[in-house]
Design a protein around this motif. Sequence first.
Motif, mmCIF file in Angstrom:
data_model
loop_
_atom_site.group_PDB
_atom_site.id
_atom_site.type_symbol
_atom_site.label_atom_id
_atom_site.label_comp_id
_atom_site.label_asym_id
_atom_site.label_seq_id
_atom_site.Cartn_x
_atom_site.Cartn_y
_atom_site.Cartn_z
ATOM 1 N N TYR A 125 -0.462 101.428 15.202
ATOM 2 C CA TYR A 125 -0.010 101.840 16.519
ATOM 3 C C TYR A 125 1.263 101.092 16.878
ATOM 4 N N SER A 126 1.946 101.613 17.897
ATOM 5 C CA SER A 126 3.101 100.908 18.467
ATOM 6 C C SER A 126 2.563 99.897 19.482
ATOM 7 N N ASN A 127 3.423 99.015 19.963
ATOM 8 C CA ASN A 127 2.971 98.001 20.921
ATOM 9 C C ASN A 127 2.387 98.623 22.180
ATOM 10 N N ASP A 128 3.090 99.590 22.747
ATOM 11 C CA ASP A 128 2.607 100.213 23.983
ATOM 12 C C ASP A 128 1.284 100.932 23.762
ATOM 13 N N GLN A 129 1.197 101.651 22.656
ATOM 14 C CA GLN A 129 -0.035 102.378 22.368
ATOM 15 C C GLN A 129 -1.179 101.393 22.108
ATOM 16 N N GLY A 130 -0.900 100.312 21.393
ATOM 17 C CA GLY A 130 -1.933 99.316 21.124
ATOM 18 C C GLY A 130 -2.442 98.664 22.393
ATOM 19 N N ASN A 131 -1.533 98.357 23.311
ATOM 20 C CA ASN A 131 -1.951 97.771 24.587
ATOM 21 C C ASN A 131 -2.825 98.739 25.367
ATOM 22 N N ARG A 132 -2.438 100.022 25.361
ATOM 23 C CA ARG A 132 -3.222 101.039 26.072
ATOM 24 C C ARG A 132 -4.608 101.176 25.444
ATOM 25 N N ARG A 165 -6.279 98.941 23.635
ATOM 26 C CA ARG A 165 -7.089 97.747 23.900
ATOM 27 C C ARG A 165 -7.611 97.744 25.330
#
Length: 149
Positions: A123-130, A132
């Motif tokens: 995932y990208s950073n933004d997608q990973g944060n979402r 999580r």
Amino acid sequence: MPRRLAALIALLVIPAVTTAERMYTWVDDQGVAHFTDIKPGIREYKRVELRTPSLIPMRENITRGKRVSTINQQVSRSLEAGSGGGRTLSDKQEARERERKNARCEGYRDKLDRIQKQLRAGYSNDQGNRLRRQRREVSQKLSRECLLG
């Protein structure tokens, strides 16, 4: 006002931490250990290596504490409601409620599995944060409604 007070405290503490980089220790004739930031000239001493202090944001601790208190209150209320009250559901109603709860819990477990698969896939950073954040929210719902309730 609280922000100003925090800023004032930070301004007072930061110079003290930065100036106290060198510390020395020695033991006197009575066996008492002494610590100072001034290099002692009369005694045999050891230099003490200081590590950088850890800073823990209190806002997160307070927020989590409030969440835990809320969950505890919800659990207490549900236990009180289930223990007395004089009302009883018919067997059919209880079975329907159990089925709804089991379906809801299974839905939470399925959603958690899908989120975990997406996280493992990359995932990208933004997608990973979402993802999580979603995992945390669904896990909390599963815990409150299925494991505690």
